[in-house]
Write an enzyme that holds these catalytic residues in place. Structure first.
Site, mmCIF file in Angstrom:
data_model
loop_
_atom_site.group_PDB
_atom_site.id
_atom_site.type_symbol
_atom_site.label_atom_id
_atom_site.label_comp_id
_atom_site.label_asym_id
_atom_site.label_seq_id
_atom_site.Cartn_x
_atom_site.Cartn_y
_atom_site.Cartn_z
ATOM 1 N N TRP A 103 -8.677 -1.783 -5.212
ATOM 2 C CA TRP A 103 -7.316 -2.288 -5.064
ATOM 3 C C TRP A 103 -7.234 -3.777 -5.367
ATOM 4 O O TRP A 103 -6.285 -4.227 -6.020
ATOM 5 C CB TRP A 103 -6.748 -1.946 -3.694
ATOM 6 N N ASP A 173 -3.255 -7.874 1.000
ATOM 7 C CA ASP A 173 -2.766 -6.512 0.813
ATOM 8 C C ASP A 173 -3.308 -5.693 1.985
ATOM 9 O O ASP A 173 -4.500 -5.413 2.060
ATOM 10 C CB ASP A 173 -3.278 -5.966 -0.528
ATOM 11 N N LYS A 197 1.057 4.774 4.226
ATOM 12 C CA LYS A 197 -0.159 5.073 4.974
ATOM 13 C C LYS A 197 0.134 5.016 6.482
ATOM 14 O O LYS A 197 0.183 6.045 7.114
ATOM 15 C CB LYS A 197 -1.277 4.144 4.548
HETATM 16 C C1 LIG Z 1 -2.336 2.719 -1.497
HETATM 17 C C2 LIG Z 1 -2.649 1.322 -1.762
HETATM 18 C C3 LIG Z 1 -1.958 0.556 -2.732
HETATM 19 C C4 LIG Z 1 -0.917 1.159 -3.633
HETATM 20 O O1 LIG Z 1 0.263 1.329 -2.999
HETATM 21 P P1 LIG Z 1 1.578 1.837 -3.809
HETATM 22 O O2 LIG Z 1 2.596 1.782 -2.739
HETATM 23 O O3 LIG Z 1 1.266 3.204 -4.314
HETATM 24 O O4 LIG Z 1 1.837 0.896 -4.907
HETATM 25 C C5 LIG Z 1 -2.280 -0.772 -2.863
HETATM 26 N N1 LIG Z 1 -3.240 -1.333 -2.110
HETATM 27 C C6 LIG Z 1 -3.932 -0.632 -1.196
HETATM 28 C C7 LIG Z 1 -4.989 -1.313 -0.386
HETATM 29 C C8 LIG Z 1 -3.668 0.718 -0.991
HETATM 30 O O5 LIG Z 1 -4.355 1.407 -0.076
#
Ligand SMILES: *Cc1c(COP(=O)(O)O)cnc(C)c1O
Length: 362
Positions: A103, A173, A197
């Site tokens: 990511w 993030d 999530k």
């Molecule tokens: C799932 C995830 C993303 C992507 O998220 P989207 O909402 O699909 O763009 C980005 N960073 C991390 C750490 C993730 O787990």
């Protein structure tokens, strides 16, 4: 209760049954309005209340200080990979990135297209099996910000404490572990997360940004791309992702009802300890590929002695009512993602299944 299985998917993922049932009960006729929440104006009193209660819940559950704005935008976490550098890398500035897995790699790839960046630490040589320690990277005092991915969903590694980046804003993030542990906002400039999530369904992203950073945002961006457009409008500049925000609110109502952040964190520790202890007590039959100090509470990755056994494990677990235990295709192996809504019983059942499977095959 109809056929609910233990869903270990990395995302979208299991949500609290209470939230799903509440949505079901009020879906067709929202609080006597004669229409669904997704059929009414987002400027009306019903949605307005949902929207502001959702933001207020984030603020109270995460204890977000008053000098931070809370935004709910579309485009998921992925849009933030671009929006962040567009807003915060001013002319002549460089942003710094810590590379810890899939990511953060994506965040870096997008940021590079937008502005000047440098990677100040990379875990690539260790196959992304650990997070760096504070003294392993140097933050440039002139950097626009330092970006980390605080829980790498695919590799299963998590910062147990946020790094200290001094006067340079830290941006994280937190998509796959937001709302599972306290955030030290004294260390943070901005955090962001896709909702799907720990917060609700896909369709919304949560951004929490320190107000003084808004003054540093570039002025020449298209309206949707600018944080400065959304902050003063409480994320109602355009039509918000109404259903996603509504489900986020119901999900956070559930978090509050069970005891808030302290209780979800306690459960996350309990669930992940169950699995990591099972791995540790298997005498190497199950193996965690990641360093102990930085292994994730949310995404528990593990290997079996062979890929054939892993395939069999995943298949038999599914037959026993536990789905999505396959690791990401880029790393293989097994992964149990256990977000806030995963009941303790799900982790207990999986731990017992791991024991039984080992006893059958070892
Ligand atoms: C799932 C995830 C993303 C992507 O998220 P989207 O909402 O699909 O763009 C980005 N960073 C991390 C750490 C993730 O787990």
């Amino acid at each position: 209760m109809a056929n609910r299985i233990y869903n270990f998917s990395a995302g979208p993922c299991t949500l609290p049954l209470e939230a799903l049932e509440k949505a079901q009960a009020e879906f067709v006729d929202y609080q006597g309005a004669g229409m669904s929440i997704i059929e009414m104006s987002h400027r009306g009193k019903h949605y307005d209340a949902v929207h502001h209660e959702a933001i207020a819940s984030v603020r109270s559950l995460l204890t977000v200080p008053d000098n931070f704005d809370i935004l709910l935008l579309q485009g998921g976490a992925t849009l933030q990979f671009a929006m962040l550098p567009m807003n915060l890398i001013a002319q002549g500035m460089t942003a710094e990135y810590v590379l810890t897995g899939s990511w953060s790699k994506k965040a870096i790839a997008d940021a590079k297209k937008v502005g000047d960046i440098r990677v100040i630490w990379s875990g690539e040589k260790d196959n992304f099996t650990r997070m760096p320690k504070q003294d392993e990277f140097q933050v440039g005092s002139d950097a626009a910000y330092v970006h980390i991915c605080s829980n790498e969903t695919i590799g299963g590694i998590e910062f147990q404490t946020l790094p200290d980046t001094g006067n340079v804003p830290l941006v994280a993030d937190m998509s796959s572990h937001i709302m599972s542990r306290p955030v030290d906002f004294s260390k943070v400039g901005m955090i962001y997360a896709g909702a799907q999530k720990n917060l609700g369904p896909a369709g919304a992203a949560l951004i929490i940004i320190r107000k003084d950073l808004l003054d540093r945002c570039r002025e020449d961006l298209p309206s949707y791309m600018s944080y400065k457009t959304h902050a003063p409008k409480d994320s109602m500049y355009n039509t918000p992702p109404v259903f996603a925000v509504y489900m986020l609110k119901l999900t956070l109502d559930w978090v509050a009802s069970i005891g808030g952040l302290a209780e979800v964190e306690r459960r996350a520790i309990q669930r992940s300890d169950l699995l990591y202890n099972t791995i540790a007590e298997s005498n190497g039959w199950y193996r965690s590929p990641v360093e102990k100090e930085t292994r994730s509470r949310m995404n528990v990755c593990f290997r079996l002695p062979s890929e054939d056994l892993e395939k069999q494990f995943i298949g038999e677990a599914l037959a026993a009512g536990m789905s999505n235990l396959k690791g990401h295709r880029s790393v293989g192996g097994c992964r149990a993602s256990m977000y806030n809504a995963m009941p303790i019983e799900g982790a207990e059942k999986l731990a017992q299944f791991m024991l039984d499977f080992k006893n059958k095959h070892a």
